[in-house]
Design an enzyme around this catalytic site. Structure first.
Site, PDB file in Angstrom:
ATOM      1  N   GLU A 269       0.519  -0.854  -0.212  1.00 44.82           N
ATOM      2  CA  GLU A 269       0.271   0.233  -0.279  1.00 44.82           C
ATOM      3  C   GLU A 269       0.702   1.650   0.273  1.00 44.82           C
ATOM      4  OE1 GLU A 269      -2.941  -0.735  -0.691  1.00 44.82           O
ATOM      5  OE2 GLU A 269      -2.393  -2.588  -0.533  1.00 44.82           O
ATOM      6  N   GLU A 298      -0.866  -0.236  -9.614  1.00 42.27           N
ATOM      7  CA  GLU A 298      -0.320  -1.365  -9.354  1.00 42.27           C
ATOM      8  C   GLU A 298       1.688  -2.132  -9.155  1.00 42.27           C
ATOM      9  OE1 GLU A 298      -2.131  -2.657  -7.565  1.00 42.27           O
ATOM     10  OE2 GLU A 298      -1.342  -5.151  -6.739  1.00 42.27           O
TER      11      GLU A 298
HETATM   12 ZN    ZN Z   1      -2.135  -3.006  -5.020  1.00 42.12          ZN
END
Ligand code: ZN
Length: 506
Positions: A269, A298
């Site tokens: 995160e 991502e």
């Molecule tokens: Zn992620």
């Protein structure tokens, strides 16, 4: 890209109008963050109403005729390759979706989403796909219609993919996945045949929750996460959300018998958060003040989680800190821990998968949703198609629908085209890590000295500060020197499998 000239009246008006949209989005994100963290349990229904009002206001901003006029004027003034052209392109993507999808269809999709979620939950509980088949077929029909409305010709699946990964095409992803499967399935098979098992007991024990969070906080701060412009709180599922670039909030969860989920969750995160905190300051509250795509987002979380957090250098630095934090835990050094962080184990559940098998889980979902959208697969045949692919790619077959086709919430929500962004993120992370090593030299030595900031500085300069000024593909090609492919990722996995399991199949 040309330097920014003094803005015209139309351009100034575009930014004024967009800042209202931006602020409503900020309010919505804050309300959603609160819903996942501190909202009293009795307040959910009312919060839903508040969120619906905010969503309606956001929609009103996007479909306002004045915004359409101003965008048309800006488009005429914008030189190709200019910042203004990028602003118009980024704004148009949002406006087009708001304008081109009919109100009736939006309402039907919202209703199908609620029905789909309820049916999915019931089906999962009963482990019976047939309870979900009807609502799923309806959702696919509606999303196909949405895709056709937005795309104006072409493949409706691409319009859905485009929501998450602007510019991506199913036809480009198909060969990419085919090659990945052809490489990864034999690698997983070779690992299974090696007979080597990794003893993971050093990662297990008792780790007090608050100490785990303290360690995670320390690592995030070392990576450069600005806690004066962000928070770290507990939630059921970890996530990271940007309210705006000076308020980026992430969450964690922990497991007291294994330190890995909390630490790697926070690093993951934190990677998302560092990206959001690094978006272009000069373009705050304008259309390009946003992440370029989900795949690139991502890639940032995976870069920190896998290429920093699982490296030997990182653990050479962290082991003494770890011992200080957990004096009673098993004694290990970076070399002992490294194989434990690079195991390859075929499993049925995507969210529990390792770096190597994960993309096979994604490949199954991508191939199946593409087949569903292209009418090559009927919904009732989905469970069998799912199970057959698991057997082919991972060598294991789900015994029931709950541990097979019903495990993810994405399709129940109508999120088709989302899954491939996980794999794009993994490939991008590996390509960026390789490029950073070429540019910055021995990263492992820097990590071992606790120096994580040079990597962040490189990402800020090359990637974060670009926001949406360039499309994702162009951005990554610019930073790494070539268009995205799987070469660095596959090389990374092969190196690991050879070191841990002694295998390197052709
Ligand atoms: Zn992620």
């Amino acid at each position: 890209m040309r330097a920014h000239q003094s803005p015209t009246a139309a351009e100034r008006r575009l930014y004024e109008l967009w800042s209202e949209y931006h602020d409503l989005q900020a309010a919505e994100s804050l309300l959603e963050w609160d819903q996942e963290t501190y909202l009293p349990s009795g307040a959910h229904e009312t919060r839903g109403e508040v969120l619906a009002t905010v969503a309606a206001l956001k929609h009103r901003c996007l479909v306002a005729p004045e915004l359409g006029d101003v965008l048309a004027e800006c488009a005429e003034q914008a030189d190709e390759g200019s910042v203004l052209a990028a602003q118009v392109r980024a704004a148009r993507r949002e406006v087009d979706r708001a304008v081109k999808i009919p109100e009736r269809l939006k309402r039907e999709i919202a209703a199908a989403r609620s029905a789909g979620l309820a049916a999915w939950q019931a089906a999962r509980k009963a482990s019976d796909f047939s309870l979900f088949a009807g609502p799923l077929a309806t959702m696919i029909e509606l999303r196909r219609e949405e895709g056709a409305a937005v795309a104006v010709g072409g493949d409706p699946y691409d319009a859905l993919l485009d929501r998450y990964e602007p510019g991506a095409r199913g036809a480009d992803l198909e060969p990419l996945f085919r090659r990945l499967v052809a490489t990864l399935a034999p690698l997983v098979e070779a690992v299974a045949a090696s007979g080597v098992t990794v003893d993971e007991s050093i990662a297990l024990g008792h780790f007090a929750g608050e100490r785990q969070v303290e360690l995670g906080r320390r690592v995030a701060a070392a990576a450069g996460y600005d806690f004066a412009a962000g928070r770290l709180d507990a939630s059921t599922h970890p996530f990271c959300v940007r309210i705006h670039r000076r308020d980026v909030r992430m969450t964690y969860r922990f497991q007291e018998d294994d330190f890995r989920p909390c630490l790697f969750g926070i690093l993951h995160e934190c990677g998302h958060g560092l990206y959001e905190q690094g978006l272009p300051e000069a373009w705050h509250r304008t259309p390009v003040d946003d992440a370029v795509s989900l795949g690139v987002h991502e890639s940032q979380s995976l870069l920190w989680e896998n290429h920093v957090g699982r490296s030997r250098g990182f653990w050479r630095w962290l082991v003494p800190v770890f011992r200080e934090t957990f004096p009673a835990a098993a004694v290990f050094d970076a070399e002992d821990l490294w194989p434990v962080l690079h195991t390859v184990k075929p499993s049925l559940i995507r969210v529990e998968a390792d770096e190597t098998t994960y993309n096979l889980h994604v490949a199954v979902r991508f191939e199946l949703e593409l087949a569903l959208f292209h009418g090559e697969l009927e919904v009732p045949d989905l469970p069998r198609a799912w199970n057959d692919r698991y057997e082919r790619y991972l060598g294991i077959r789900p015994a029931n629908d709950a541990e097979g086709v019903l495990q993810d919430v994405h399709w129940a929500q109508g999120s088709f085209g989302y899954f491939p962004t996980y794999t794009l993120g993994m490939l991008t992370a590996a390509q960026l890590a390789a490029a950073a090593r070429r540019d910055l030299g021995d990263l492992d030595a820097a990590f071992a000295a606790g120096e994580l900031r040079p990597l962040l500085g490189w990402l800020r300069r090359r990637l974060h500060g670009q926001g949406r000024l360039r499309p994702a593909g162009e951005l990554i090609a610019g930073v790494t020197g070539r268009p995205l492919d799987s070469a660095d990722f596959v090389a990374h996995l092969r190196r690991n499998a050879e070191a841990v399991y002694g295998v390197n199949p052709p």
